[in-house]
Design a protein around this motif. Structure first.
Motif, PDB file in Angstrom:
ATOM      1  N   UNK A 142     -31.774   7.054 -16.700  1.00 41.50           N
ATOM      2  CA  UNK A 142     -31.629   5.840 -15.897  1.00 41.50           C
ATOM      3  C   UNK A 142     -31.609   6.113 -14.394  1.00 41.50           C
ATOM      4  N   UNK A 143     -31.614   7.385 -14.015  1.00 40.24           N
ATOM      5  CA  UNK A 143     -31.456   7.693 -12.596  1.00 40.24           C
ATOM      6  C   UNK A 143     -32.796   8.037 -11.966  1.00 40.24           C
ATOM      7  N   UNK A 144     -33.366   7.047 -11.314  1.00 42.41           N
ATOM      8  CA  UNK A 144     -34.621   7.225 -10.597  1.00 42.41           C
ATOM      9  C   UNK A 144     -34.299   7.741  -9.202  1.00 42.41           C
ATOM     10  N   UNK A 145     -34.584   9.007  -8.978  1.00 40.88           N
ATOM     11  CA  UNK A 145     -34.275   9.598  -7.671  1.00 40.88           C
ATOM     12  C   UNK A 145     -35.538   9.810  -6.844  1.00 40.88           C
ATOM     13  N   UNK A 146     -36.616   9.124  -7.216  1.00 38.36           N
ATOM     14  CA  UNK A 146     -37.861   9.282  -6.473  1.00 38.36           C
ATOM     15  C   UNK A 146     -37.738   8.661  -5.089  1.00 38.36           C
ATOM     16  N   UNK A 147     -38.581   9.102  -4.198  1.00 38.05           N
ATOM     17  CA  UNK A 147     -38.529   8.607  -2.819  1.00 38.05           C
ATOM     18  C   UNK A 147     -38.929   7.142  -2.728  1.00 38.05           C
ATOM     19  N   UNK A 148     -39.576   6.616  -3.792  1.00 39.07           N
ATOM     20  CA  UNK A 148     -40.016   5.220  -3.764  1.00 39.07           C
ATOM     21  C   UNK A 148     -38.882   4.244  -4.060  1.00 39.07           C
ATOM     22  N   UNK A 149     -37.730   4.760  -4.540  1.00 41.95           N
ATOM     23  CA  UNK A 149     -36.610   3.882  -4.861  1.00 41.95           C
ATOM     24  C   UNK A 149     -36.011   3.322  -3.577  1.00 41.95           C
ATOM     25  N   UNK A 150     -35.968   2.008  -3.468  1.00 46.77           N
ATOM     26  CA  UNK A 150     -35.418   1.368  -2.284  1.00 46.77           C
ATOM     27  C   UNK A 150     -33.964   0.995  -2.515  1.00 46.77           C
ATOM     28  N   UNK A 151     -33.130   1.315  -1.531  1.00 46.74           N
ATOM     29  CA  UNK A 151     -31.732   0.960  -1.630  1.00 46.74           C
ATOM     30  C   UNK A 151     -31.535  -0.535  -1.458  1.00 46.74           C
ATOM     31  N   UNK A 152     -30.481  -1.055  -2.059  1.00 46.43           N
ATOM     32  CA  UNK A 152     -30.180  -2.466  -1.911  1.00 46.43           C
ATOM     33  C   UNK A 152     -29.742  -2.750  -0.481  1.00 46.43           C
ATOM     34  N   UNK A 153     -29.859  -3.984  -0.059  1.00 49.66           N
ATOM     35  CA  UNK A 153     -29.521  -4.360   1.316  1.00 49.66           C
ATOM     36  C   UNK A 153     -28.010  -4.536   1.440  1.00 49.66           C
ATOM     37  N   UNK A 154     -27.364  -3.572   2.079  1.00 46.77           N
ATOM     38  CA  UNK A 154     -25.921  -3.635   2.299  1.00 46.77           C
ATOM     39  C   UNK A 154     -25.626  -3.270   3.744  1.00 46.77           C
ATOM     40  N   UNK A 155     -24.426  -3.594   4.177  1.00 47.93           N
ATOM     41  CA  UNK A 155     -23.993  -3.276   5.543  1.00 47.93           C
ATOM     42  C   UNK A 155     -23.850  -1.764   5.682  1.00 47.93           C
ATOM     43  N   UNK A 156     -24.526  -1.210   6.681  1.00 52.47           N
ATOM     44  CA  UNK A 156     -24.476   0.233   6.889  1.00 52.47           C
ATOM     45  C   UNK A 156     -23.741   0.552   8.184  1.00 52.47           C
ATOM     46  N   UNK A 157     -23.191   1.756   8.239  1.00 52.46           N
ATOM     47  CA  UNK A 157     -22.455   2.179   9.420  1.00 52.46           C
ATOM     48  C   UNK A 157     -22.870   3.575   9.851  1.00 52.46           C
ATOM     49  N   UNK A 158     -22.051   4.195  10.703  1.00 47.12           N
ATOM     50  CA  UNK A 158     -22.331   5.583  11.082  1.00 47.12           C
ATOM     51  C   UNK A 158     -22.445   6.444   9.832  1.00 47.12           C
ATOM     52  N   UNK A 159     -21.566   6.194   8.885  1.00 47.95           N
ATOM     53  CA  UNK A 159     -21.687   6.730   7.530  1.00 47.95           C
ATOM     54  C   UNK A 159     -21.435   5.579   6.562  1.00 47.95           C
ATOM     55  N   UNK A 160     -22.155   5.595   5.463  1.00 49.68           N
ATOM     56  CA  UNK A 160     -21.984   4.558   4.446  1.00 49.68           C
ATOM     57  C   UNK A 160     -21.480   5.220   3.173  1.00 49.68           C
ATOM     58  N   UNK A 161     -20.266   4.854   2.788  1.00 49.66           N
ATOM     59  CA  UNK A 161     -19.621   5.452   1.622  1.00 49.66           C
ATOM     60  C   UNK A 161     -19.672   4.469   0.456  1.00 49.66           C
ATOM     61  N   UNK A 162     -19.799   5.001  -0.754  1.00 48.01           N
ATOM     62  CA  UNK A 162     -19.865   4.136  -1.925  1.00 48.01           C
ATOM     63  C   UNK A 162     -19.004   4.637  -3.063  1.00 48.01           C
ATOM     64  N   UNK A 163     -18.451   3.691  -3.798  1.00 47.59           N
ATOM     65  CA  UNK A 163     -17.655   3.977  -5.002  1.00 47.59           C
ATOM     66  C   UNK A 163     -18.030   2.961  -6.059  1.00 47.59           C
ATOM     67  N   UNK A 164     -18.112   3.401  -7.334  1.00 49.18           N
ATOM     68  CA  UNK A 164     -18.188   2.425  -8.418  1.00 49.18           C
ATOM     69  C   UNK A 164     -17.229   2.810  -9.528  1.00 49.18           C
ATOM     70  N   UNK A 165     -16.683   1.779 -10.151  1.00 47.47           N
ATOM     71  CA  UNK A 165     -15.684   1.971 -11.196  1.00 47.47           C
ATOM     72  C   UNK A 165     -14.679   0.838 -11.148  1.00 47.47           C
TER      73      UNK A 165
END
Length: 440
Positions: free
Chosen positions: A187-210
């Motif tokens: 399920x993990x498409x790590x190709x360069x063609x994968x576009x990230x979803x539109x979210x607010x970005x900063x100097x660094x953008x951190x993510x967590x899921x769970x």
């Protein structure tokens, strides 16, 4: 072999990415028959073309009230009819020996079935997903201490996802194998063609899921990062505050303008979010439960080719591109080290390919033949009494949950009553209005 997997997680929870579903599926893909028993019916049961069946306790005859009581650490009640229905399934399924029952957690209704299963030629495997000795302190009432002791002492094979849990189980005088969690790379498409979803970005953008609740993440640690680095954006994906009696994560963090709650996100959408992150984080609380975990999300973060920062989890020190912190200040420093770290995709992919669910299923199968106990014909099929030993707090939590649900039902009833009254009033007005005559 023929397996029954007794899971406290639904088959489709987290879209089936968790250990019980993945191990059961991997065993079935190897040609073994597998019966997956979940608490309540899952919405999706994708077991097509596999020798695998999914059934819920409630479909076997457990009432919703029984299941609710068991989940809150109370007596789960009479279960003979459940055992009889399970036996009918086994016989209809033609599950001939060797038979193996796998328990990932010491859930009272499941453990009570052990003598019945033993009498029908099942060997027992305890494949511990967490350090359940540490669970009661965090408010997990569904895992009884007495149930775990009985499960350990009467299991033919002990496994754990970390060495910490294996060492914890040694308190019962038995040793356990370590079979970690894994990841489904498909399920993990790590190709360069994968576009990230539109979210607010900063100097660094951190993510967590769970799941966002106090036993799973450290809200104070997240608040510390948000306040110390206001130009960093922190995105939290997952159900927030699912248990009302716990301290609210949302109430603690919603005041920070650089923290964003996205709610529950379909598992298939996670790669798109991951593509928008610079660093994936796992801000775990500092407790024994954390130190026993082998978090699936860490494998998934790595499958997305992200550097990972975790707190208070020394058991992950051997995992590549994982940075471990033991204080809020160290967590900040770890993020700053992780963000510019170049990731060797080939090296990381080679590591992840070894962390497959098929490899974990093979490891499990490898330890069964030499450790399976010979079944005796005179074993009693009597079900065990409940292991529940509720205290006042447990009973009050159950009562409060029922009261909350009753209030919801009353609100729904009032809303329906208002709608009915409005329809009745509207019908009365229509009767008073003059009837238009039509001309032919």
């Amino acid at each position: 072999m023929n397996f029954i997997y007794f899971s406290t997680l639904a088959w489709d929870e987290a879209d089936g990415a968790h250990n019980p579903t993945q191990i059961a599926r991997a065993l079935a893909q190897r040609g073994h028959m597998a019966l997956f028993v979940e608490p309540q019916p899952s919405a999706s049961r994708d077991s097509v073309n596999l020798p695998l069946r999914v059934v819920a306790l409630t479909e076997l005859g457990m009432s919703p009230m029984q299941l609710r009581r068991a989940w809150y650490g109370l007596d789960s009640g009479e279960m003979n009819h459940i055992a009889e229905n399970l036996l009918q399934l086994i016989c209809a399924w033609d599950a001939a020996p060797p038979r193996v029952a796998i328990f990932p957690a010491p859930f009272d209704p499941f453990v009570r079935l052990i003598p019945f299963l033993r009498a029908h030629n099942f060997s027992m495997v305890y494949y511990a997903m967490d350090d359940f000795a540490a669970a009661p302190a965090l408010g997990y009432t569904q895992f009884a201490t007495g149930a775990e002791e009985y499960l350990v002492r009467h299991s033919d094979v002990l496994c754990a996802v970390t060495s910490h849990i294996a060492q914890s189980l040694e308190r019962f005088g038995k040793s356990a194998h370590v079979i970690p969690n894994a990841v489904d790379l498909k399920m993990w498409d790590t190709s360069s063609s994968l576009k990230g979803t539109s979210i607010e970005r900063g100097e660094l953008t951190l993510g967590f899921w769970g799941t966002l609740m106090d036993s799973m993440i450290d809200a104070d640690l997240i608040a510390y990062v948000a306040q110390a680095r206001p130009r960093w954006m922190i995105h939290l994906l997952g159900a927030c505050d699912p248990e009302a009696h716990r301290p609210s994560i949302a109430a603690r963090l919603e005041k920070f303008p650089n923290i964003f709650f996205h709610g529950a996100v379909p598992h298939a959408e996670l790669p798109r979010y991951a593509a928008a992150f610079d660093v994936a984080v796992a801000p775990f609380p500092d407790n024994a439960f954390t130190r026993g975990r082998d978090p699936l999300k860490v494998y998934e973060y790595l499958a997305a080719h992200l550097p990972v920062v975790v707190s208070y989890a020394p058991q992950l020190a051997h995992v590549p591109y994982v940075f471990i912190a033991h204080s809020p200040a160290e967590f900040l420093q770890a993020v700053e080290r992780a963000a510019p770290t170049p990731i060797d995709h080939r090296e990381l992919d080679a590591f992840l390919e070894q962390q497959s669910w098929d490899a974990r299923a093979e490891a499990l199968l490898d330890i069964l033949p030499t450790t399976t106990r010979r079944i005796t014909s005179n074993t009693s099929a009597t079900l065990l009494p409940t292991f529940a030993n509720p205290n006042v707090e447990t009973v009050m939590r159950y009562a409060n949950a029922l009261e909350s649900e009753l209030a919801q039902v009353q609100n729904w009833a009032r809303a329906l009553e208002q709608q009915a009254q409005q329809r009745t009033a509207f019908s009365g007005v229509k009767r008073l209005l003059p009837t238009r005559k039509t001309h032919s």
